[in-house]
Motif scaffolding. Sequence first.
Motif, PDB file in Angstrom:
ATOM      1  N   ASP A  57       0.832  -1.209   0.000  1.00 11.42           N
ATOM      2  CA  ASP A  57       0.000   0.000   0.000  1.00 11.42           C
ATOM      3  C   ASP A  57       0.868   1.261   0.000  1.00 11.42           C
ATOM      4  O   ASP A  57       0.565   2.237  -0.698  1.00 11.42           O
ATOM      5  N   ALA A  58       1.934   1.243   0.789  1.00  9.61           N
ATOM      6  CA  ALA A  58       2.838   2.393   0.842  1.00  9.61           C
ATOM      7  C   ALA A  58       3.454   2.625  -0.538  1.00  9.61           C
ATOM      8  O   ALA A  58       3.570   3.765  -1.004  1.00  9.61           O
ATOM      9  N   LYS A  59       3.845   1.537  -1.168  1.00  6.17           N
ATOM     10  CA  LYS A  59       4.443   1.620  -2.505  1.00  6.17           C
ATOM     11  C   LYS A  59       3.475   2.283  -3.479  1.00  6.17           C
ATOM     12  O   LYS A  59       3.841   3.217  -4.197  1.00  6.17           O
ATOM     13  N   LYS A  60       2.226   1.846  -3.461  1.00 10.58           N
ATOM     14  CA  LYS A  60       1.246   2.408  -4.379  1.00 10.58           C
ATOM     15  C   LYS A  60       1.005   3.888  -4.073  1.00 10.58           C
ATOM     16  O   LYS A  60       1.007   4.726  -4.968  1.00 10.58           O
ATOM     17  N   ALA A  61       0.837   4.210  -2.799  1.00 14.44           N
ATOM     18  CA  ALA A  61       0.534   5.596  -2.409  1.00 14.44           C
ATOM     19  C   ALA A  61       1.675   6.534  -2.805  1.00 14.44           C
ATOM     20  O   ALA A  61       1.454   7.618  -3.357  1.00 14.44           O
ATOM     21  N   VAL A  62       2.901   6.100  -2.544  1.00 21.34           N
ATOM     22  CA  VAL A  62       4.049   6.979  -2.807  1.00 21.34           C
ATOM     23  C   VAL A  62       4.302   7.107  -4.305  1.00 21.34           C
ATOM     24  O   VAL A  62       4.523   8.216  -4.814  1.00 21.34           O
ATOM     25  N   LEU A  63       4.237   5.988  -5.029  1.00 18.80           N
ATOM     26  CA  LEU A  63       4.467   6.067  -6.482  1.00 18.80           C
ATOM     27  C   LEU A  63       3.389   6.911  -7.152  1.00 18.80           C
ATOM     28  O   LEU A  63       3.677   7.694  -8.061  1.00 18.80           O
ATOM     29  N   ASP A  64       2.136   6.788  -6.681  1.00 22.42           N
ATOM     30  CA  ASP A  64       1.054   7.623  -7.219  1.00 22.42           C
ATOM     31  C   ASP A  64       1.354   9.095  -6.981  1.00 22.42           C
ATOM     32  O   ASP A  64       1.197   9.929  -7.879  1.00 22.42           O
ATOM     33  N   ALA A  65       1.771   9.423  -5.754  1.00 19.78           N
ATOM     34  CA  ALA A  65       2.037  10.827  -5.402  1.00 19.78           C
ATOM     35  C   ALA A  65       3.192  11.378  -6.231  1.00 19.78           C
ATOM     36  O   ALA A  65       3.154  12.535  -6.684  1.00 19.78           O
ATOM     37  N   ILE A  66       4.216  10.564  -6.440  1.00 18.79           N
ATOM     38  CA  ILE A  66       5.357  11.025  -7.244  1.00 18.79           C
ATOM     39  C   ILE A  66       4.922  11.260  -8.689  1.00 18.79           C
ATOM     40  O   ILE A  66       5.259  12.287  -9.294  1.00 18.79           O
ATOM     41  N   GLU A  67       4.139  10.322  -9.227  1.00 13.75           N
ATOM     42  CA  GLU A  67       3.690  10.480 -10.624  1.00 13.75           C
ATOM     43  C   GLU A  67       2.829  11.720 -10.794  1.00 13.75           C
ATOM     44  O   GLU A  67       2.961  12.450 -11.775  1.00 13.75           O
ATOM     45  N   ARG A  68       1.954  11.958  -9.805  1.00 15.03           N
ATOM     46  CA  ARG A  68       1.115  13.165  -9.863  1.00 15.03           C
ATOM     47  C   ARG A  68       1.996  14.413  -9.859  1.00 15.03           C
ATOM     48  O   ARG A  68       1.774  15.347 -10.613  1.00 15.03           O
ATOM     49  N   ALA A  69       3.012  14.407  -9.015  1.00 14.21           N
ATOM     50  CA  ALA A  69       3.906  15.571  -8.923  1.00 14.21           C
ATOM     51  C   ALA A  69       4.693  15.747 -10.224  1.00 14.21           C
ATOM     52  O   ALA A  69       4.919  16.881 -10.673  1.00 14.21           O
ATOM     53  N   LEU A  70       5.089  14.646 -10.827  1.00 18.69           N
ATOM     54  CA  LEU A  70       5.841  14.736 -12.088  1.00 18.69           C
ATOM     55  C   LEU A  70       4.965  15.296 -13.205  1.00 18.69           C
ATOM     56  O   LEU A  70       5.442  16.022 -14.076  1.00 18.69           O
ATOM     57  N   GLU A  71       3.663  14.952 -13.172  1.00 16.12           N
ATOM     58  CA  GLU A  71       2.752  15.418 -14.220  1.00 16.12           C
ATOM     59  C   GLU A  71       2.389  16.884 -14.044  1.00 16.12           C
ATOM     60  O   GLU A  71       2.138  17.581 -15.028  1.00 16.12           O
ATOM     61  N   ALA A  72       2.393  17.343 -12.790  1.00 17.49           N
ATOM     62  CA  ALA A  72       1.944  18.718 -12.507  1.00 17.49           C
ATOM     63  C   ALA A  72       2.927  19.754 -13.058  1.00 17.49           C
ATOM     64  O   ALA A  72       4.088  19.480 -13.263  1.00 17.49           O
TER      65      ALA A  72
END
Length: 314
Positions: free
Chosen positions: A299-314
């Motif tokens: 779950d931590a892996k999914k949450a953190v990778l999602d947050a990083i991807e969102r930040a990269l897209e922003a």
Amino acid sequence: GKKIGLKETADCLKNADSVIITSHVSPDGDAIGSTLALCAYMRGIGKKADVVIDDELPRSMSFLPGYDDILRPEDYKGSAGMLVIVDTDSSRIGGVAEISNGLPILNIDHHISNNGLADYIFIEKSAAAAEMVYEILTELKAELTPEIAFPLYTGLATDTGFFKFSNTRSSTMRAAAALIDAGAMPHVVSEALEAKPVEMVRGQMEALQTMELTAGGRVAGLFLDRELMERLESTEGFIDMVRVIEGVDVAVLIKCVDENVCRVSMRSKGLDVSKVAGEFDGGGHIRAAGCTLKMPLADAKKAVLDAIERALEA
Ligand code: 5GP
Ligand code: MN
Ligand code: MN
């Protein structure tokens, strides 16, 4: 809190009679180096000073003068007139908060995520807290002994990746030069910090097996489960093994340190990972940050990778 500058910080230390000096849990070279140097200075001018850190210390730093005197909060029996927090804010000092309850706080820090909760706050965008302590001691016209020079050099070296990261400034190098003149020996520091037991190298091999590239190769991660973590004595430097991969903008290391507790480290080449860490109540610097998630590794892996991807897209 009141923001203060170099001179006021120097005065604050000069006027104190007895201090507890502390830094963050999971102490690194800067945390240990900055606190030990300040303590050696204060004792040298006849003040009562103790370094109290609420965590285990990396054994690789046991060569530092004063290392064996560092106390855990439960072993601190004295009393003091001021708490000095270095290389972090009041949120990451663990049980030192209890033993210093009610004391005025002087905070010396170089983190942009500093919470501002101290009576006197000296913040600069220095490479390391050790660079700030060097400036303070220079302001105080302190005699730089090897007991001060070795720890401060170690703080500079560890926070700059041995003078390679983007935070390395000419002033960092000038401070390092002065510390070498005062007795710090770079090869002694690097050999002590680089030495690792063979199990560590085997652990790195296993950790690398967990490597995953995501976001089209822009994110590289290592994900260490409970079983592997129990066998590893340290994960120092693991994140750098994937940080260097061509095309990687963000490196992430997630460690299951306890059942349903994951420690996250992030390194970037420009994306503000302290913001990503902030989404999970962590913090740090633009290019190096961390946080803790109370959930299983997957779950931590999914949450953190999602947050990083969102930040990269922003
Ligand atoms: P590391 O990945 O080496 O543990 O930490 C990288 C940077 O982020 C360090 O400067 C550290 O002080 C900061 N950091 C790591 N974890 C946390 C956290 O949980 N909270 C905050 N505020 N900063 C953190
Ligand atoms: Mn630190
Ligand atoms: Mn630091």
